[in-house]
Design a protein around this motif. Sequence first.
Motif, PDB file in Angstrom:
ATOM      1  N   GLY A   1     -10.137  28.230 -36.674  1.00  0.00           N
ATOM      2  CA  GLY A   1      -9.401  27.155 -37.058  1.00  0.00           C
ATOM      3  C   GLY A   1      -9.906  26.595 -38.257  1.00  0.00           C
ATOM      4  N   LEU A   2      -9.036  26.198 -39.156  1.00  0.00           N
ATOM      5  CA  LEU A   2      -9.059  25.789 -40.498  1.00  0.00           C
ATOM      6  C   LEU A   2      -8.593  24.292 -40.650  1.00  0.00           C
ATOM      7  N   GLY A   3      -8.764  23.364 -39.882  1.00  0.00           N
ATOM      8  CA  GLY A   3      -8.250  22.008 -39.759  1.00  0.00           C
ATOM      9  C   GLY A   3      -9.365  21.220 -40.239  1.00  0.00           C
ATOM     10  N   GLY A   4      -9.407  19.766 -39.778  1.00  0.00           N
ATOM     11  CA  GLY A   4     -10.279  18.819 -40.175  1.00  0.00           C
ATOM     12  C   GLY A   4     -11.742  19.431 -39.976  1.00  0.00           C
ATOM     13  N   LEU A   5     -12.107  19.714 -38.729  1.00  0.00           N
ATOM     14  CA  LEU A   5     -13.250  20.255 -38.301  1.00  0.00           C
ATOM     15  C   LEU A   5     -13.670  21.715 -38.999  1.00  0.00           C
ATOM     16  N   GLY A   6     -12.875  22.745 -38.793  1.00  0.00           N
ATOM     17  CA  GLY A   6     -12.958  23.598 -39.549  1.00  0.00           C
ATOM     18  C   GLY A   6     -13.295  24.074 -40.794  1.00  0.00           C
ATOM     19  N   HIS A   7     -12.536  23.150 -41.919  1.00  0.00           N
ATOM     20  CA  HIS A   7     -12.783  23.252 -43.265  1.00  0.00           C
ATOM     21  C   HIS A   7     -14.195  22.743 -43.441  1.00  0.00           C
ATOM     22  N   MET A   8     -14.753  21.661 -42.781  1.00  0.00           N
ATOM     23  CA  MET A   8     -16.140  21.142 -42.970  1.00  0.00           C
ATOM     24  C   MET A   8     -17.183  22.453 -42.377  1.00  0.00           C
ATOM     25  N   ALA A   9     -16.703  23.065 -41.238  1.00  0.00           N
ATOM     26  CA  ALA A   9     -17.617  23.952 -40.873  1.00  0.00           C
ATOM     27  C   ALA A   9     -17.670  24.947 -41.877  1.00  0.00           C
ATOM     28  N   VAL A  10     -16.858  25.673 -42.460  1.00  0.00           N
ATOM     29  CA  VAL A  10     -16.909  26.494 -43.668  1.00  0.00           C
ATOM     30  C   VAL A  10     -17.716  25.962 -44.797  1.00  0.00           C
ATOM     31  N   LYS A  11     -17.552  24.935 -45.194  1.00  0.00           N
ATOM     32  CA  LYS A  11     -18.405  24.221 -46.238  1.00  0.00           C
ATOM     33  C   LYS A  11     -19.690  24.332 -45.912  1.00  0.00           C
ATOM     34  N   ILE A  12     -20.184  23.684 -44.483  1.00  0.00           N
ATOM     35  CA  ILE A  12     -21.524  23.498 -44.293  1.00  0.00           C
ATOM     36  C   ILE A  12     -22.267  24.997 -44.341  1.00  0.00           C
ATOM     37  N   ALA A  13     -21.409  25.987 -43.628  1.00  0.00           N
ATOM     38  CA  ALA A  13     -22.134  27.183 -43.052  1.00  0.00           C
ATOM     39  C   ALA A  13     -22.373  28.049 -44.636  1.00  0.00           C
ATOM     40  N   LYS A  14     -21.567  27.966 -45.380  1.00  0.00           N
ATOM     41  CA  LYS A  14     -21.757  28.472 -46.800  1.00  0.00           C
ATOM     42  C   LYS A  14     -22.735  27.827 -47.173  1.00  0.00           C
ATOM     43  N   ALA A  15     -23.264  26.408 -47.449  1.00  0.00           N
ATOM     44  CA  ALA A  15     -24.290  25.830 -47.932  1.00  0.00           C
ATOM     45  C   ALA A  15     -25.664  26.198 -47.335  1.00  0.00           C
ATOM     46  N   LEU A  16     -25.351  26.561 -45.847  1.00  0.00           N
ATOM     47  CA  LEU A  16     -26.828  27.004 -45.437  1.00  0.00           C
ATOM     48  C   LEU A  16     -27.118  28.381 -45.509  1.00  0.00           C
ATOM     49  N   GLY A  17     -26.075  29.316 -46.430  1.00  0.00           N
ATOM     50  CA  GLY A  17     -26.360  30.495 -46.728  1.00  0.00           C
ATOM     51  C   GLY A  17     -25.769  31.685 -46.026  1.00  0.00           C
ATOM     52  N   ALA A  18     -24.788  31.303 -45.124  1.00  0.00           N
ATOM     53  CA  ALA A  18     -23.940  32.150 -44.343  1.00  0.00           C
ATOM     54  C   ALA A  18     -23.051  32.875 -44.964  1.00  0.00           C
ATOM     55  N   THR A  19     -22.470  34.150 -44.394  1.00  0.00           N
ATOM     56  CA  THR A  19     -21.528  34.782 -44.954  1.00  0.00           C
ATOM     57  C   THR A  19     -20.340  34.187 -43.665  1.00  0.00           C
ATOM     58  N   VAL A  20     -19.269  33.783 -44.123  1.00  0.00           N
ATOM     59  CA  VAL A  20     -18.299  33.040 -43.556  1.00  0.00           C
ATOM     60  C   VAL A  20     -16.906  33.779 -43.119  1.00  0.00           C
ATOM     61  N   THR A  21     -16.571  34.054 -41.830  1.00  0.00           N
ATOM     62  CA  THR A  21     -15.270  34.469 -41.523  1.00  0.00           C
ATOM     63  C   THR A  21     -14.343  33.467 -41.125  1.00  0.00           C
ATOM     64  N   VAL A  22     -13.380  33.264 -41.491  1.00  0.00           N
ATOM     65  CA  VAL A  22     -12.238  32.206 -40.970  1.00  0.00           C
ATOM     66  C   VAL A  22     -11.330  32.981 -39.965  1.00  0.00           C
ATOM     67  N   PHE A  23     -11.142  32.676 -38.641  1.00  0.00           N
ATOM     68  CA  PHE A  23     -10.061  32.973 -37.793  1.00  0.00           C
ATOM     69  C   PHE A  23      -9.007  32.027 -37.747  1.00  0.00           C
ATOM     70  N   THR A  24      -7.842  32.252 -38.038  1.00  0.00           N
ATOM     71  CA  THR A  24      -6.485  31.736 -38.066  1.00  0.00           C
ATOM     72  C   THR A  24      -5.442  32.585 -37.498  1.00  0.00           C
ATOM     73  N   THR A  25      -4.648  31.718 -36.930  1.00  0.00           N
ATOM     74  CA  THR A  25      -3.072  32.492 -36.355  1.00  0.00           C
ATOM     75  C   THR A  25      -2.086  32.232 -37.582  1.00  0.00           C
ATOM     76  N   SER A  26      -2.543  31.498 -38.442  1.00  0.00           N
ATOM     77  CA  SER A  26      -1.499  31.400 -39.803  1.00  0.00           C
ATOM     78  C   SER A  26      -2.011  32.513 -41.031  1.00  0.00           C
ATOM     79  N   PRO A  27      -1.255  33.533 -41.240  1.00  0.00           N
ATOM     80  CA  PRO A  27      -1.685  34.265 -42.656  1.00  0.00           C
ATOM     81  C   PRO A  27      -1.735  33.446 -43.779  1.00  0.00           C
ATOM     82  N   ALA A  28      -0.819  32.435 -43.768  1.00  0.00           N
ATOM     83  CA  ALA A  28      -0.522  31.484 -44.914  1.00  0.00           C
ATOM     84  C   ALA A  28      -1.665  30.884 -45.473  1.00  0.00           C
ATOM     85  N   LYS A  29      -2.700  30.596 -44.458  1.00  0.00           N
ATOM     86  CA  LYS A  29      -3.915  29.695 -44.603  1.00  0.00           C
ATOM     87  C   LYS A  29      -5.080  30.645 -45.244  1.00  0.00           C
ATOM     88  N   ALA A  30      -4.916  31.770 -45.503  1.00  0.00           N
ATOM     89  CA  ALA A  30      -5.802  32.799 -46.074  1.00  0.00           C
ATOM     90  C   ALA A  30      -6.497  32.247 -47.187  1.00  0.00           C
TER      91      ALA A  30
END
Length: 349
Positions: free
Chosen positions: A184-213
């Motif tokens: 998911g890439l909503g209010g929670l999801g976009h924060m999870a991406v930012k924080i995980a990246k700052a922790l040094g992780a490689t991040v994969t987003v799962f979404t049902t919408s190709p338009a969100k890539a």
Amino acid sequence: MTQAKAYAATSATSGLKPSTIERREPAPHDVEIAIDFCGLCHSDVHTIRSEWGPASYPLVPGHEIVGRISRLGTDVLGFAVGDTVGVGCMVDSCRECDSCLEGFEQYCENGNTGTYGVADKRNGGELTQGGYASSIVVDENYVLNVPAGLDPAAVAPLLCAGITTYSPLRYLDVQDGDKVGVIGLGGLGHMAVKIAKALGATVTVFTTSPAKADAARELGADAVVVSSDPAQMDAAKRSLNAIIDTVAAVHDLNPYLRTLDRDGALIQLGLPSEAMPAVDPGLLIRKRLAYGGSLIGGIAETQEMLDFCAEHGIVSDIEMVDASGLDEAYDRMVAGDVKYRFVLDNSTL
């Protein structure tokens, strides 16, 4: 008592209307805050519309509060008038149970006191009223320092969406080189991406919408998997160490569990209103996987999150809302038409 301007719901169908509420005079350990901004959380919508059970009215929502200290109780230490501070999802807890004593007030065994819509045991049982208001009075132990250098409006959603995603990532001890999935890439999801990246992780987003890539990659995602595409999901098998699931709609977790490698974990943050499809225990057993959940964070961990975000320049992506536009913003949240969080400009009350 002092009076505060506010926007309140008077019933499940009333919408939010101008109101005046009373705030207590600051007790010795209280902090009075002139509220500048308050984030709009989807749980605000569920609560005032009585979608999670009957609410008590009139009700002022809002638990992502940022403002400036206007008055201090006589015994307050560590804060000064004029400081920029925040208040999140709770304003008290029992302070005596094991969870509270260990810094996990969110799991208070006697029930923490939510920022709005809950009887305040230390204030005569009056209903707590939230941050869609000009001021609030909160015990100093539940007030957070907002680090300098961050946009205070964009900090507001960190007090819910930020800590809700930071806490499980820290619990899982995500480190440099780990591979983290975000559903998911909503209010929670976009924060999870930012924080995980700052922790040094490689991040994969799962979404049902190709338009969100493209949007996912702009936030820092290294890969995007369209979860409705069986071929893409098959290619992602055993590729991740951890998954943060932010989706509150009913969905099948089993395909996502297959993307975890041995000893991986999926942490559920979204809370669907109906039962989810059953998790296949064989998927857990064959790779020693863990499936768990997580609820915001304690006060100390929330302060840690704010300091971490300041260090890494992380805030929420927001759209400002005037008080007169709150009902429209709620409808847009329900429709998923926000990128990624609404924040109320409290000067418009």
